[in-house]
Design a protein around this motif. Structure first.
Motif, short mmCIF file in Angstrom:
data_model
loop_
_atom_site.label_atom_id
_atom_site.label_comp_id
_atom_site.label_asym_id
_atom_site.label_seq_id
_atom_site.Cartn_x
_atom_site.Cartn_y
_atom_site.Cartn_z
N ASP A 252 -53.61 64.59 43.74
CA ASP A 252 -53.63 64.70 45.21
C ASP A 252 -52.37 64.09 45.81
O ASP A 252 -51.90 64.53 46.86
CB ASP A 252 -54.87 64.00 45.77
CG ASP A 252 -56.16 64.72 45.41
OD1 ASP A 252 -56.09 65.94 45.17
OD2 ASP A 252 -57.20 64.07 45.34
N ARG A 253 -51.84 63.08 45.15
CA ARG A 253 -50.65 62.41 45.66
C ARG A 253 -49.64 62.24 44.53
O ARG A 253 -49.97 61.70 43.47
CB ARG A 253 -51.01 61.04 46.24
CG ARG A 253 -49.82 60.25 46.77
CD ARG A 253 -50.28 58.95 47.41
NE ARG A 253 -49.13 58.14 47.83
CZ ARG A 253 -48.53 57.24 47.05
NH1 ARG A 253 -48.97 57.03 45.82
NH2 ARG A 253 -47.50 56.55 47.50
N ARG A 257 -41.05 61.33 45.92
CA ARG A 257 -40.81 62.50 46.78
C ARG A 257 -40.04 63.59 46.05
O ARG A 257 -40.33 64.78 46.20
CB ARG A 257 -40.05 62.07 48.03
CG ARG A 257 -40.77 61.03 48.89
CD ARG A 257 -41.85 61.64 49.72
NE ARG A 257 -42.54 60.65 50.56
CZ ARG A 257 -43.54 60.94 51.36
NH1 ARG A 257 -43.98 62.19 51.44
NH2 ARG A 257 -44.12 60.01 52.08
N LYS A 260 -42.20 65.35 43.57
CA LYS A 260 -43.10 66.25 44.29
C LYS A 260 -42.40 67.55 44.64
O LYS A 260 -42.99 68.64 44.51
CB LYS A 260 -43.63 65.56 45.54
CG LYS A 260 -44.54 66.45 46.38
CD LYS A 260 -45.35 65.65 47.40
CE LYS A 260 -44.49 64.95 48.41
NZ LYS A 260 -45.31 64.28 49.45
N LEU A 264 -43.84 71.17 43.45
CA LEU A 264 -44.25 72.18 44.43
C LEU A 264 -43.39 73.43 44.34
O LEU A 264 -43.89 74.55 44.47
CB LEU A 264 -44.20 71.59 45.84
CG LEU A 264 -45.11 70.39 46.11
CD1 LEU A 264 -45.06 69.99 47.58
CD2 LEU A 264 -46.55 70.66 45.67
N ALA A 280 -52.41 74.02 48.38
CA ALA A 280 -52.06 72.80 47.66
C ALA A 280 -50.69 72.31 48.07
O ALA A 280 -50.45 71.10 48.22
CB ALA A 280 -52.12 73.06 46.16
N ARG A 284 -49.67 68.66 50.49
CA ARG A 284 -48.86 67.59 49.92
C ARG A 284 -47.52 67.41 50.65
O ARG A 284 -46.71 66.57 50.24
CB ARG A 284 -48.64 67.85 48.43
CG ARG A 284 -49.92 67.61 47.62
CD ARG A 284 -49.90 68.27 46.26
NE ARG A 284 -51.13 67.97 45.54
CZ ARG A 284 -52.28 68.60 45.72
NH1 ARG A 284 -52.36 69.59 46.63
NH2 ARG A 284 -53.36 68.27 45.03
N THR A 286 -46.11 65.79 53.47
CA THR A 286 -46.53 64.76 54.44
C THR A 286 -45.39 64.23 55.30
O THR A 286 -45.63 63.40 56.17
CB THR A 286 -47.19 63.60 53.70
OG1 THR A 286 -46.28 63.09 52.72
CG2 THR A 286 -48.46 64.05 53.00
N ASP A 290 -40.00 66.13 53.11
CA ASP A 290 -40.67 66.86 52.03
C ASP A 290 -40.39 68.35 52.14
O ASP A 290 -40.17 69.03 51.13
CB ASP A 290 -42.18 66.62 52.09
CG ASP A 290 -42.59 65.27 51.53
OD1 ASP A 290 -41.74 64.62 50.90
OD2 ASP A 290 -43.76 64.87 51.72
#
Length: 865
Positions: A252-253, A257, A260, A264, A280, A284, A286, A290
């Motif tokens: 979930d986290r 950065r 991530k 993604l 999804a 993510r 946030t 990002d």
């Protein structure tokens, strides 16, 4: 500010999942045994074991047994695969023929005389005429492809591997190249390397899939930016273990950065990705940054947003998902983030057609209207923006433009308004901790307590990297320093020096501030699962806790920047360099060099293409190759005899790689360098001996000068710098940069030796003191100091006592192989199953039995709840 540009990306070979696990866990995965061991397979395993030993690897007993259960064909295939992967790690899969094939014995003693002969030949030699050097007739012939006229009597084709005049590689079939002279065999004193690793049997391919998933989960849990090597492995592991249709593996986290952004973007790589993937991804995102990172990586760029390519088109469903994510953000915070990358942000607004979707996503439209200073008139869009802006704190759309109230902390600091600055920074604990030094100088002795109280409130909420960076910076501030050292974020690891004009801080203030930060680190460590016994190697105090990992070189041994290690026994270090030109780089001349300095950092000599020998045999260069065409490329070497260098007055040696004709490293098809430790006479053995390789690292930055390490000849230590040096112009040679190298070497060694960076040994000690009832400290001489937490002794007091003479003798007699937590320089302890262990050199540690921790994981474990 982010620069939009077209970038030339060098494609690096992608390792297979098996190769990744071999490098990360030292494990081989084999299918179930299909046959009984035969005389033939046993002989084959013995041969494989010998080949691996020549590369600095051993087989564990279970792996040897598993290999013996293969058919001869399966054993041969497994052996070829593991040897290929090991050779790629070491750089032994490339040709390493130096200019002077008999190096170091045949390296000319007079570099100037060699240069004069080359100049006379190129200026005066005529075709069909006697040699201008020796007068011999019919001995002068052109070599291909450079066509220089070369006398085969003056220049030995069995000794040279390139054109004697220009030192460019020549065609392998050119008659000038004669078979190389016989080289004496390797001597009997070829010790095993410090990095020796025992390969383990990882299990079956099904086990490989499970372990790949576990390794992927570990990378996703890291709190800091991944190194380039870890990022490469992340993509391999994603392809092998992750699914775009079943997302149970996706946390979930994802705390880092940049990690991530890579994950993604990987999810979106499948153009047929469905609504579940988009949901999804959106969930993510946030922060506004990002979104920028995701678009940069999606377009083939850098997750750090330093240089990004022109953004790729965004499909309509993804466009809506990104706008929906932006529409939920705090506008003032998001605007501040976007202004740090203004050009990229404006391009993003255009790409997402923000104003076309203003009714559906009005806050996102307001965000980009403020960024672009969009002129408000009386049209429908203006009315919509003004309606959306009503009631949003810090946002004003009543005038001709949308205005966002900036965060006023800079104004408060400029006005020396300490209470206001502390009040504003309280909402951003990371900023407060980073600015503690500034705040303490602003407060002075009278108001320091206010800052320390605010620091105590902020410390529990910051990332471990911020905590460690502030601790290292503050604890050296009781004295003034000649220079400050900065490692700013950038595409390459540059170190900047600046005069340090800051006044020193009061000793008691520094002591209280460091106590707050150290206490917070210990508090976090104490929340981790407890153990009975922990082992810590005292030698780990020379290793630096990882920082600025995003620019770390891909290396055989993962050594954090700034770390200092004792050099292994052996008189001679052999530096090596290999590179291969690409179509975009054209002819490229890299140069390996060593700059010698005395104890006061005065330059006293060099060993490079301008001085092939320093102090006779103290430093010897293999010769300057000036081209590196595929497929063989080119290699250069430099031998450093530490005893002879010390006798010549050398205290420090700075190793340097320079691009002579100013071609950036990242434009090459391949470039790597490293160091071997040789304990036999320099004239014996192969020029490149994979068994003796202690470190190998890639040259992949956009720089033209790399400074990998500094050798302390007197102290017999190596400090790993892994930085690049900015250079301008062309025809780079080390003697033109000696002043800069001296300044960099002096201040960087001083910076790391001062404690301005927290050591990995300190982090290990925090873990041990906070989690273990007893701690055993192993020393280099083999002795052990034992410490047991006493009644009424809190964690900070116990941690402060570890390493002092106030020991508990009973602990020193405990069997260390029962430790559930270990922090080792070398994995030479047989630890119980399930033990957690960090080892710079894993040696015989089996990743299937114990949990091997990376240095970054020791730091990441201190993350706040």
């Amino acid at each position: 500010m982010t620069t939009l540009q077209t970038t030339t990306v060098t494609v690096r070979p992608v390792r297979s999942p098996a190769a990744v696990m071999l490098a990360r866990r030292g494990a081989l995965y084999l299918t179930e045994a299909t046959a009984e061991a035969t005389e033939g397979t046993l002989a084959g395993v013995t041969l494989l074991e010998g080949d691996l030993l020549e590369r600095g690897y051993l087989l564990s007993a279970p792996l040897r047994h598993a290999l013996a259960g293969r058919s001869e064909q399966a054993l041969a295939a497994a052996g070829r695969a593991v040897l290929a992967d090991v050779d790629a790690l070491l750089g032994a899969d490339r040709d390493h023929t130096p200019l002077f094939r008999g190096f170091p014995a045949t390296t000319p003693a007079d570099t100037l005389a060699l240069w004069v002969d080359r100049v006379l030949t190129v200026l005066l030699q005529e075709p069909d005429q006697p040699c201008v050097l020796c007068g011999e007739q019919r001995s002068v012939h052109p070599v291909a492809p450079c066509a220089h006229l070369v006398c085969r009597s003056c220049f030995d084709g069995a000794e040279l591997s390139a054109c004697p005049v220009c030192h460019r590689r020549i065609d392998a079939g050119d008659p000038f190249l004669l078979p190389a002279a016989h080289r004496p065999p390797a001597g009997a004193r070829r010790a095993l390397p410090q990095r020796l690793r025992v390969l383990a049997h990882g299990g079956t391919p099904a086990d490989l899939a499970d372990h790949v998933g576990a390794e992927l989960a570990g990378l996703l849990a890291r709190t800091g930016a991944l190194s380039p090597s870890d990022t490469d492995d992340l993509h391999t592991l994603l392809d092998a273990a992750a699914s775009r249709t079943a997302l149970a593996w996706l946390p979930d986290r994802i705390p880092a950065r940049e990690t991530k952004a890579h994950v993604l973007a990987w999810l979106l790589r499948d153009k047929a990705a469905g609504p579940a993937v988009l949901a999804a991804v959106q969930a993510r995102l946030t922060t506004a940054t990002d979104v920028l990172r995701l678009l940069a990586v999606h377009s083939g760029g850098d997750a750090g947003l330093l240089t990004v390519p022109r953004l790729a088109p965004v499909p309509r469903p993804l466009r809506r998902a990104l706008l929906a994510a932006l529409d939920t953000l705090d506008i003032a915070q998001a605007a501040a983030e976007l202004r740090r990358h203004e050009d990229l942000a404006k391009h993003t607004g255009e790409l997402l057609h923000t104003f076309e979707h203003a009714r559906a996503y009005p806050r996102a439209a307001l965000l980009f209207a403020a960024l672009r200073s969009f002129r408000l008139t009386g049209d429908r869009l203006t009315r919509l923006l003004r309606e959306a802006a009503a009631g949003i704190p810090g946002l004003d759309a009543t005038g001709t433009t949308v205005r966002v109230t900036p965060w006023p902390v800079e104004t408060a600091l400029a006005d020396a308004d300490l209470p206001r600055a502390l009040a504003l920074l309280a909402a951003r604990p990371g900023e407060l901790v980073r600015r503690t030094d500034h705040l303490l100088r602003l407060a002075g002795p009278t108001d320091a307590a206010q800052v320390l109280d605010a620091l105590a409130l902020a410390a529990p909420r910051v990332a471990p990297a911020v905590l460690l960076s502030a601790l290292g910076a503050l604890r050296t501030r009781t004295t003034t320093h000649q220079a400050r050292v900065f490692f700013p974020k950038g595409p390459a690891a540059k170190a900047y020096l600046a005069d340090d004009t800051r006044p020193a801080l009061a000793a008691d203030v520094v002591e209280r501030a460091t106590a707050v930060l150290t206490g917070e680190a210990l508090r976090r460590a104490a929340e981790l699962p407890p153990v009975d016994l922990a082992v810590v190697d005292a030698e780990l105090h020379g290793i630096t806790a990882p920082f600025a990992e995003r620019t770390a070189s891909r290396a055989l041994v993962t050594l954090p920047r700034g770390s200092e290690l004792t050099l292994p026994d052996g008189r001679t270090l052999r530096l090596f360099l290999h590179w291969t030109e690409s179509d975009t780089s054209g002819r490229t001349d890299l140069d390996l060099a060593a700059a010698m300095f005395d104890a006061d950092w005065n330059h006293i000599g060099t060993c490079d293409f301008t001085h092939l020998r320093f102090a006779d045999e103290a430093a010897v260069h293999s010769g300057d190759l000036t081209s590196a065409p595929a497929p063989n490329g080119a290699s250069e070497f430099a031998d450093l005899d530490l005893d002879l260098l010390a006798a010549a007055g050398v205290r420090y040696v700075v190793a340097v790689v320079l691009s002579y004709n100013n071609v950036p490293f990242d434009r090459l098809a391949e470039a790597f360098a490293g160091v071997m430790v040789r304990d036999e006479p320099g004239t014996t053995g192969p020029v490149f001996d994979p068994r003796q390789v202690e470190q190998r690292f890639d040259l992949t930055s956009p720089a033209r000068a790399s400074i990998p390490m500094v050798l302390d000849v007197a102290g017999r230590t190596m400090r790993w710098l892994d930085v690049v040096q900015g250079v301008s112009g062309t025809h780079h040679a080390v003697h033109r940069h000696t002043d800069a190298l001296a300044a960099l070497g002096r201040h960087l060694t001083g910076h790391f030796a001062s404690g301005a960076r927290v050591g990995l040994g300190e982090v290990a000690l925090w873990h041990a003191a906070a989690r273990a009832r007893a701690v055993a400290v192993r020393h280099l001489d083999g002795t052990v100091s034992g410490y047991r937490r006493r009644a009424g002794e809190d964690v900070p007091a116990f941690a402060a006592r570890i390493g002092t003479p106030d020991t508990d003798r009973a602990v020193g007699a405990v069997d260390l192989t029962g430790a559930q937590l270990a922090f080792l320089l070398r994995g030479d302890l047989a630890l119980p199953t399930g033990a957690q262990v960090y080892a710079l050199h894993p040696a015989a540690l089996d990743a299937g039995a114990v949990r091997l921790l990376a240095a970054t994981e020791l730091v990441a474990a201190l993350a706040p709840e």
